[in-house]
Design a protein around this motif. Structure first.
Motif, PDB file in Angstrom:
ATOM      1  N   ASN A  91      35.308 -16.326  24.877  1.00  0.00           N
ATOM      2  CA  ASN A  91      34.543 -16.012  26.083  1.00  0.00           C
ATOM      3  C   ASN A  91      33.042 -16.532  25.600  1.00  0.00           C
ATOM      4  O   ASN A  91      32.253 -16.794  26.425  1.00  0.00           O
ATOM      5  N   PHE A  92      32.504 -16.112  24.374  1.00  0.00           N
ATOM      6  CA  PHE A  92      31.161 -16.531  23.843  1.00  0.00           C
ATOM      7  C   PHE A  92      31.274 -18.152  24.045  1.00  0.00           C
ATOM      8  O   PHE A  92      30.172 -18.674  24.664  1.00  0.00           O
ATOM      9  N   GLN A  93      32.029 -18.900  23.671  1.00  0.00           N
ATOM     10  CA  GLN A  93      32.365 -20.347  23.592  1.00  0.00           C
ATOM     11  C   GLN A  93      32.140 -20.631  25.169  1.00  0.00           C
ATOM     12  O   GLN A  93      31.243 -21.757  25.509  1.00  0.00           O
ATOM     13  N   GLY A  94      32.803 -20.159  26.058  1.00  0.00           N
ATOM     14  CA  GLY A  94      32.433 -20.561  27.637  1.00  0.00           C
ATOM     15  C   GLY A  94      31.287 -20.189  28.061  1.00  0.00           C
ATOM     16  O   GLY A  94      30.903 -20.950  28.641  1.00  0.00           O
ATOM     17  N   CYS A  95      30.511 -19.044  27.638  1.00  0.00           N
ATOM     18  CA  CYS A  95      29.196 -18.902  27.998  1.00  0.00           C
ATOM     19  C   CYS A  95      28.233 -19.970  27.435  1.00  0.00           C
ATOM     20  O   CYS A  95      27.429 -20.472  28.271  1.00  0.00           O
ATOM     21  N   ALA A  96      28.429 -20.287  26.167  1.00  0.00           N
ATOM     22  CA  ALA A  96      27.651 -21.252  25.506  1.00  0.00           C
ATOM     23  C   ALA A  96      27.742 -22.811  26.087  1.00  0.00           C
ATOM     24  O   ALA A  96      26.710 -23.373  26.449  1.00  0.00           O
ATOM     25  N   GLY A  97      28.975 -23.128  26.592  1.00  0.00           N
ATOM     26  CA  GLY A  97      29.356 -24.145  27.195  1.00  0.00           C
ATOM     27  C   GLY A  97      28.650 -24.344  28.622  1.00  0.00           C
ATOM     28  O   GLY A  97      28.274 -25.423  29.067  1.00  0.00           O
ATOM     29  N   ARG A  98      28.485 -23.347  29.309  1.00  0.00           N
ATOM     30  CA  ARG A  98      27.650 -23.175  30.685  1.00  0.00           C
ATOM     31  C   ARG A  98      26.308 -23.085  30.570  1.00  0.00           C
ATOM     32  O   ARG A  98      25.389 -23.507  31.530  1.00  0.00           O
ATOM     33  N   LEU A  99      25.779 -22.275  29.667  1.00  0.00           N
ATOM     34  CA  LEU A  99      24.460 -21.834  29.694  1.00  0.00           C
ATOM     35  C   LEU A  99      23.504 -22.482  28.679  1.00  0.00           C
ATOM     36  O   LEU A  99      22.158 -22.396  28.944  1.00  0.00           O
ATOM     37  N   LEU A 100      24.251 -23.229  27.864  1.00  0.00           N
ATOM     38  CA  LEU A 100      23.191 -24.029  26.971  1.00  0.00           C
ATOM     39  C   LEU A 100      23.504 -25.564  27.139  1.00  0.00           C
ATOM     40  O   LEU A 100      24.507 -25.993  27.955  1.00  0.00           O
TER      41      LEU A 100
END
Length: 455
Positions: free
Chosen positions: A194-203
């Motif tokens: 889930n964190f990696q998914g957020c990082a992939g979209r927000l960073l």
């Protein structure tokens, strides 16, 4: 050898080392505390003004350094953004998220104060390990102040998918804060993904690539053998004898959770009520003890939860109680870990049914406490991180009160041979994923990282 610097919101008082509640951070960090350690954080005290100078205490080779918070810091940083915004969000409770920009700015300002107080205490070769959601921006502020040491972060609670996390207005900034760390640890593969998914979209760019590569899933555990010995010894205490005497031969069902809406306590009480309604043979034959120490009483949602549980307790006992039997025993003050160990050992059923939980060490402690020759049965929420490895428990959906009631029934009726087989499987996993293993694996990963340039 490099010194380990542990940073957490609260720092345990050295004199109370053996009086931790079940599942405390001090318990799982005990392995890491064997070498040269500095443990830094909030003292738990509030004053008119925040203290700029840390107060020190020592126990063995560990130095504890604490600072006080001002009333404003406590209101915005702790009671505000950390526990009215981040806590419900990270537990998927979007309807309970309350966001105020001033509280968020106070949260960041307090993290900046932590960084300023910690920096003068650091040595060049320190390894820094920061813990939990209260301190997400701390690494960012340490880097701003020129900290070049390796910094790791571990989140002890769940991390939700982008569709949930992005509800928070400063979601992108917080993900960027986490990308500051050399290693970011999570309890489960789901949390890490889930964190990696957020990082992939927000960073973007190098920051995104680093956030993804630096994230790891390393589950927290306990020292199962030590807890088992504690439970065996505690079974002989006066308090354990009092509890056993009060049961009058009835089977004990036990739950031990902090009083928090993430723990699924209303649903658990309803499931127990349904058990007594649909399986009348258990009336006057079982006793449910729920230990739920109060917490965060200055947050309205916690006060509302207590009132709800008070009403449910009265409703259940009013409906089913007899003059010599109280079906539900509900207490809102804590017990020591040692005393709980003895209580767990005599319980036929352990109820661990959070609506969402990072790991839940109480589940492991219940299993470790059991008599190997006649163990009890763990009823475990599928939404606790522990369910990923403790699949030999009776795994349930805590929102389905009928299914939880049936799982309790199944556990009470389970033959000894099956109970022993399940216990052996569960204990094997607990010993594999121990607290010592968690500490070693995370710190090895952090030690192996290359130092990053500070911009």
């Amino acid at each position: 050898m490099a010194r380990l610097v542990i940073v957490s919101n609260r720092v345990p008082v050295p004199a109370k080392k053996r009086e931790q509640q079940a599942g405390g951070l001090a318990v799982v960090l005990e392995e890491a505390l064997k070498g040269d350690v500095l443990w830094f954080g909030w003292s738990g005290r509030r004053s008119a003004e925040a203290s700029a100078e840390p107060v020190f205490a020592t126990r063995g080779s560990t130095t504890f350094a604490t600072i006080d918070l001002s009333e404003a810091d406590y209101r915005d940083y702790y009671a505000g953004f950390a526990n009215r915004s981040l806590w419900p969000l990270l537990h998927y409770r979007t309807g309970l998220v309350a966001f105020l920009r001033d509280e968020y700015q106070g949260y960041r300002a307090t993290n900046r104060k932590f960084a300023a107080a910690l920096m003068p205490l650091l040595r060049p070769d320190d390894i820094i390990w920061i813990h939990d959601y209260h301190l997400i921006p701390l690494g960012h502020y340490l880097r701003e102040l020129g900290c070049r040491q390796k910094i790791g972060f571990f989140l002890h609670i769940p991390f939700p998918p982008l569709s949930v996390f992005d509800i928070l207005p400063p979601a992108r900034e917080l993900i960027g804060d986490l990308a500051t760390y050399d290693v970011v640890g999570f309890q489960t593969h789901e949390d890490r993904d889930n964190f990696q998914g957020c990082a992939g979209r927000l960073l973007a760019g190098e920051q995104r690539a680093h956030a993804v590569s630096a994230s790891v899933a390393i589950p927290v555990g306990i020292d199962g053998k030590a807890f088992a010995q504690m439970a065996k010894t505690s079974r002989m205490t006066a308090e354990s004898h009092r509890l056993k005497h009060s049961l009058v031969g009835r089977k004990l069902i036990i739950g031990a959770d902090r009083l928090d809406y993430s723990k699924g306590l209303p649903q658990r009480f309803e499931a127990y009520s349904e058990l007594l309604e649909t399986h009348a043979q258990y009336r006057e034959k079982v006793s449910f003890l729920q230990i739920a120490p109060r917490s965060r009483e200055d947050v309205s949602e916690y006060r509302d939860l207590k009132r709800s549980l008070d009403r449910l307790t009265g409703k259940i006992n009013g409906k089913f109680a007899e003059f010599d039997w109280v079906p539900l025993r509900y207490m809102t003050h804590g017990l020591s870990r040692k005393l709980l160990a003895g209580f767990f050992r005599m319980a036929a059923i352990g109820l661990v049914t959070p609506l969402r939980d990072g790991m839940n060490l109480v589940a492991m402690e219940y299993i470790a406490a059991q008599d190997p020759e006649d163990p009890g049965v763990l009823v475990l929420s599928r939404f606790a991180g522990a369910a990923a490895s403790l699949d030999a428990a009776l795994v349930v959906n805590p929102f389905d009160t009928s299914a939880v009631a049936e799982a309790i029934h199944q556990g009470l009726m389970m033959p000894k041979e099956e109970r022993r087989a399940r216990w052996l499987s569960l204990m094997d996993r607990i010993e594999q994923d121990s607290a010592a293993s968690w500490c070693r694996r995370f710190l090895a990963r952090l030690s192996d990282t290359k130092l990053r340039a500070v911009s």
